[in-house]
Design an enzyme around this catalytic site. Structure first.
Site, PDB file in Angstrom:
ATOM      1  N   GLU A  92      -5.406  25.464  37.821  1.00 32.05           N
ATOM      2  CA  GLU A  92      -5.286  26.472  36.783  1.00 32.05           C
ATOM      3  C   GLU A  92      -4.105  26.172  35.861  1.00 32.05           C
ATOM      4  O   GLU A  92      -3.076  25.638  36.287  1.00 32.05           O
ATOM      5  CB  GLU A  92      -5.137  27.855  37.402  1.00 32.05           C
ATOM      6  CG  GLU A  92      -6.421  28.307  38.077  1.00 32.05           C
ATOM      7  CD  GLU A  92      -6.405  29.761  38.484  1.00 32.05           C
ATOM      8  OE1 GLU A  92      -5.310  30.353  38.549  1.00 32.05           O
ATOM      9  OE2 GLU A  92      -7.492  30.309  38.732  1.00 32.05           O
ATOM     10  N   CYS A 145      -1.000  23.499  46.958  1.00 34.56           N
ATOM     11  CA  CYS A 145       0.447  23.327  47.165  1.00 34.56           C
ATOM     12  C   CYS A 145       0.743  23.260  48.651  1.00 34.56           C
ATOM     13  O   CYS A 145       0.122  23.971  49.451  1.00 34.56           O
ATOM     14  CB  CYS A 145       1.214  24.494  46.528  1.00 34.56           C
ATOM     15  SG  CYS A 145       3.016  24.272  46.546  1.00 34.56           S
ATOM     16  N   CYS A 149       5.269  28.841  50.222  1.00 40.56           N
ATOM     17  CA  CYS A 149       6.076  30.045  49.971  1.00 40.56           C
ATOM     18  C   CYS A 149       5.233  31.274  50.288  1.00 40.56           C
ATOM     19  O   CYS A 149       4.098  31.403  49.808  1.00 40.56           O
ATOM     20  CB  CYS A 149       6.547  30.072  48.518  1.00 40.56           C
ATOM     21  SG  CYS A 149       7.610  28.690  48.072  1.00 40.56           S
ATOM     22  N   GLU A 204       3.956  21.557  43.709  1.00 39.88           N
ATOM     23  CA  GLU A 204       5.393  21.280  43.665  1.00 39.88           C
ATOM     24  C   GLU A 204       5.577  19.947  42.940  1.00 39.88           C
ATOM     25  O   GLU A 204       5.257  18.880  43.478  1.00 39.88           O
ATOM     26  CB  GLU A 204       5.949  21.220  45.088  1.00 39.88           C
ATOM     27  CG  GLU A 204       7.297  20.552  45.257  1.00 39.88           C
ATOM     28  CD  GLU A 204       8.418  21.158  44.433  1.00 39.88           C
ATOM     29  OE1 GLU A 204       8.860  20.483  43.468  1.00 39.88           O
ATOM     30  OE2 GLU A 204       8.850  22.280  44.735  1.00 39.88           O
ATOM     31  N   LEU A 256      15.098  29.678  44.001  1.00 40.32           N
ATOM     32  CA  LEU A 256      16.072  30.008  45.041  1.00 40.32           C
ATOM     33  C   LEU A 256      15.595  31.194  45.880  1.00 40.32           C
ATOM     34  O   LEU A 256      15.427  31.104  47.093  1.00 40.32           O
ATOM     35  CB  LEU A 256      17.425  30.301  44.403  1.00 40.32           C
ATOM     36  CG  LEU A 256      18.596  30.544  45.346  1.00 40.32           C
ATOM     37  CD1 LEU A 256      18.837  29.344  46.255  1.00 40.32           C
ATOM     38  CD2 LEU A 256      19.856  30.887  44.552  1.00 40.32           C
ATOM     39  N   ASN A 257      15.425  32.344  45.243  1.00 41.19           N
ATOM     40  CA  ASN A 257      14.725  33.503  45.805  1.00 41.19           C
ATOM     41  C   ASN A 257      15.413  34.216  46.965  1.00 41.19           C
ATOM     42  O   ASN A 257      14.853  35.188  47.496  1.00 41.19           O
ATOM     43  CB  ASN A 257      13.307  33.121  46.243  1.00 41.19           C
ATOM     44  CG  ASN A 257      12.510  32.519  45.108  1.00 41.19           C
ATOM     45  OD1 ASN A 257      12.655  32.917  43.960  1.00 41.19           O
ATOM     46  ND2 ASN A 257      11.680  31.536  45.409  1.00 41.19           N
ATOM     47  N   CYS A 374       3.391  34.591  37.462  1.00 38.63           N
ATOM     48  CA  CYS A 374       4.072  33.720  38.414  1.00 38.63           C
ATOM     49  C   CYS A 374       3.635  34.037  39.844  1.00 38.63           C
ATOM     50  O   CYS A 374       3.687  35.183  40.276  1.00 38.63           O
ATOM     51  CB  CYS A 374       5.583  33.909  38.268  1.00 38.63           C
ATOM     52  SG  CYS A 374       6.549  32.900  39.390  1.00 38.63           S
TER      53      CYS A 374
END
Length: 390
Positions: A92, A145, A149, A204, A256-257, A374
């Site tokens: 996408e 991916c 995450c 990534e 980072l998150n 996102c």
């Protein structure tokens, strides 16, 4: 399956035409046609003789751009595309007219565009704002991916394969063609002429480093400068160390998150391999130019990483680094065990960071209603969403 020309560097294009008994400069004409004129078929390359075009086709060559097979359009103008590659795999790509505010504060030309247009819009100067028309394209680098995450829908796909340089840059060409974009000055141009790229789609990029950087070089030849590109990494240290050695490179954003390893490992398992301290050490090897900043992306998850104590820990973590913080309010997905933090809490977090002298911005969500924001990309055709166009 045709052998794609799109994706070959200029010297290899020259080699192709030389192999057909043609002078090397024909390779330059071929590059001009496929990368700058963005032709989609060999028959459109009128600078080459009909005989050469037929010879290329006889050897199995074609332009080889990815195909937009599905398009969903948001109420905010964002468009999400399902892109099909030659082998049938899909990724996408997202088109965001006027961007999402993610460039602000990083010192680049793209940031100046956003800030100038914001100021013009604030005072109602719509005519002057036209000079600053822009759009952002969010580009995928892998089919699926591998980083996993926990707050990201793309992670649910797993990893299928890397994209080639041509497939990465080809997404941009296909979208530009769809919108008939003429790169360059905005004066008298009805389409956005300043294009920003964010490598923040599926995958990534630093786990597909060579193909990603080869795509960057192709995109520069297509007249999109590196200063208008941003690559996001979850913190792949070998990629960061290689990136630090590049003489010309896009801007860097780091996902980072979390303000500490315990929280980050729970939502980003990659932390088990490379912890925050190692990540920051690797970032310290990047020789930042005068106008270059590192962006730390911080997805805010209600009750997990959004308290003022988290903000204070984040401040202590990044203090002294030439950086800015992009706060991203979590974008919901089905069967995900998270929730958005309250708006007043997000603002309090932002103000706490700003008061500490660190620039912090809240990124504007785009295309939430079509799962284009996102962390929401998950192959449209498999979601059963109503799509428009193609």
């Amino acid at each position: 399956m045709a052998r794609p020309l799109f994706g070959l560097p200029l010297d290899e294009l020259a080699g192709v035409v030389k192999g057909l008994g043609q002078p090397g400069y024909r390779g330059g004409q071929l590059a001009e046609a496929i990368y700058r004129q963005r032709v989609t078929d060999l028959s459109e390359i009128t600078t080459l003789s009909e005989g050469l075009r037929e010879a290329l086709a006889a050897e199995g060559y074609g332009v080889g751009l990815p195909e937009i097979v599905q398009a969903a359009v948001s109420v905010d103008g964002t468009e999400r595309y399902l892109m099909r590659m030659a082998d049938g795999e899909t990724v996408e790509t997202v088109w965001m007219p006027d961007g999402d505010g993610g460039e602000r504060g990083d010192g680049s030309a793209a940031a100046e565009d956003e800030e100038t247009e914001d100021a013009l819009a604030a005072r109602g100067d719509a005519e002057a704002a036209l000079k600053y028309r822009r759009a952002t394209i969010c580009v995928s680098s892998q089919v699926g991916c591998a980083v996993n995450c926990q707050f990201c829908l793309t992670a649910k796909l797993g990893i299928r394969r890397n994209l080639t340089a041509g497939e990465i840059a080809g997404q941009v060409a296909a979208v530009l063609n769809r919108h008939k974009v003429e790169l360059g000055s905005s004066r008298g141009n009805p389409t956005p002429a300043r294009i920003n790229l964010v490598f923040m789609g599926m995958g990534e990029p630093f786990l597909n480093y060579e193909n990603f950087m080869a795509a960057v070089r192709l995109l520069v030849y297509m007249r999109i400068p590196e200063a208008r590109m941003t690559v996001s990494t979850s913190g792949i240290l070998p990629g960061i160390l290689a990136f630090a050695k590049e003489t010309s490179r896009p801007k860097l954003a780091v996902s980072l998150n979390a303000p500490n390893d315990a929280v980050r490992e729970a939502i980003m398992p990659i932390t088990r391999k490379w912890n925050i301290a190692a990540l920051l050490e690797a970032l310290g090897t990047i020789p930042l130019s005068r106008r270059e900043w590192i962006t730390f992306e911080y997805v805010m998850l209600g009750g997990i990483n959004d308290s003022l104590a988290d903000a204070d820990e984040l401040i202590a973590l990044v203090r002294g680094i030439k950086c800015k913080i992009n706060l991203i309010v979590w974008n919901a997905g089905p069967n995900m065990p998270y929730h958005e933090p309250p708006r007043d809490g997000v603002l309090a977090f932002q103000n706490r960071v700003i008061d500490a002298g660190i620039p912090a911005y809240i990124r504007r969500p785009r295309g939430r209603d079509i799962y284009a924001a996102c962390g929401q990309l998950k192959r449209t055709v498999e979601d059963g969403l109503v799509a428009i166009g193609g």
